[in-house]
Design a protein around this motif. Sequence first.
Motif, PDB file in Angstrom:
ATOM      1  N   THR A   1       0.626  -1.364  -0.201  1.00  0.00           N
ATOM      2  CA  THR A   1      -0.243   0.097   0.166  1.00  0.00           C
ATOM      3  C   THR A   1       0.733   1.383   0.336  1.00  0.00           C
ATOM      4  O   THR A   1       0.874   2.139  -1.174  1.00  0.00           O
ATOM      5  CB  THR A   1      -0.756  -0.021   1.123  1.00  0.00           C
ATOM      6  OG1 THR A   1      -1.417  -1.533   1.005  1.00  0.00           O
ATOM      7  CG2 THR A   1      -1.944   0.747   1.394  1.00  0.00           C
ATOM      8  N   GLY A   2       1.891   1.046   0.835  1.00  0.00           N
ATOM      9  CA  GLY A   2       2.863   2.686   0.907  1.00  0.00           C
ATOM     10  C   GLY A   2       4.142   2.369  -0.375  1.00  0.00           C
ATOM     11  O   GLY A   2       3.664   3.697  -1.045  1.00  0.00           O
ATOM     12  N   ILE A   3       3.840   1.356  -1.565  1.00  0.00           N
ATOM     13  CA  ILE A   3       4.731   1.577  -2.583  1.00  0.00           C
ATOM     14  C   ILE A   3       3.402   2.010  -3.552  1.00  0.00           C
ATOM     15  O   ILE A   3       3.567   3.072  -4.633  1.00  0.00           O
ATOM     16  CB  ILE A   3       5.349   0.213  -2.729  1.00  0.00           C
ATOM     17  CG1 ILE A   3       6.172   0.044  -1.603  1.00  0.00           C
ATOM     18  CG2 ILE A   3       5.684   0.522  -4.331  1.00  0.00           C
ATOM     19  CD1 ILE A   3       6.868  -1.260  -2.088  1.00  0.00           C
ATOM     20  N   LEU A   4       2.761   1.760  -3.554  1.00  0.00           N
ATOM     21  CA  LEU A   4       1.485   1.960  -3.992  1.00  0.00           C
ATOM     22  C   LEU A   4       0.913   3.885  -4.034  1.00  0.00           C
ATOM     23  O   LEU A   4       0.908   4.202  -5.259  1.00  0.00           O
ATOM     24  CB  LEU A   4       0.262   1.013  -4.691  1.00  0.00           C
ATOM     25  CG  LEU A   4       0.070  -0.457  -4.905  1.00  0.00           C
ATOM     26  CD1 LEU A   4      -1.351  -1.436  -4.886  1.00  0.00           C
ATOM     27  CD2 LEU A   4       0.523   0.198  -6.374  1.00  0.00           C
ATOM     28  N   ALA A   5       0.935   4.060  -3.259  1.00  0.00           N
ATOM     29  CA  ALA A   5       0.370   5.655  -2.281  1.00  0.00           C
ATOM     30  C   ALA A   5       1.526   6.462  -2.971  1.00  0.00           C
ATOM     31  O   ALA A   5       1.683   7.353  -3.863  1.00  0.00           O
ATOM     32  CB  ALA A   5       0.447   5.267  -0.945  1.00  0.00           C
ATOM     33  N   GLN A   6       2.710   5.491  -3.088  1.00  0.00           N
ATOM     34  CA  GLN A   6       4.290   7.239  -3.991  1.00  0.00           C
ATOM     35  C   GLN A   6       4.210   6.782  -5.336  1.00  0.00           C
ATOM     36  O   GLN A   6       3.832   7.823  -6.098  1.00  0.00           O
ATOM     37  CB  GLN A   6       5.600   6.717  -3.350  1.00  0.00           C
ATOM     38  CG  GLN A   6       5.903   6.903  -1.691  1.00  0.00           C
ATOM     39  CD  GLN A   6       6.816   6.259  -0.876  1.00  0.00           C
ATOM     40  OE1 GLN A   6       7.459   5.097  -1.764  1.00  0.00           O
ATOM     41  NE2 GLN A   6       7.365   6.455   0.151  1.00  0.00           N
TER      42      GLN A   6
END
Length: 65
Positions: free
Chosen positions: A57-62
Amino acid sequence: MSVTVVLLTGAVAVVLALLAAAGAGKLARLDGATYPAAISRAAAAFVAVLTLVAVLTGILAQLLS
């Protein structure tokens, strides 16, 4: 709309983590592990899946921002 998607995605992640934990616990018991050991393995699988979901989720948000 956005809050609903976030809540539903979180619910799906928790359900997948519970399924992985149940599978890990069952496999541990079939392997001959004691109940406390099986519960420990299930808990480790649950935490691992939730951690993986949080990282993705963090990677996709970035990437999407």
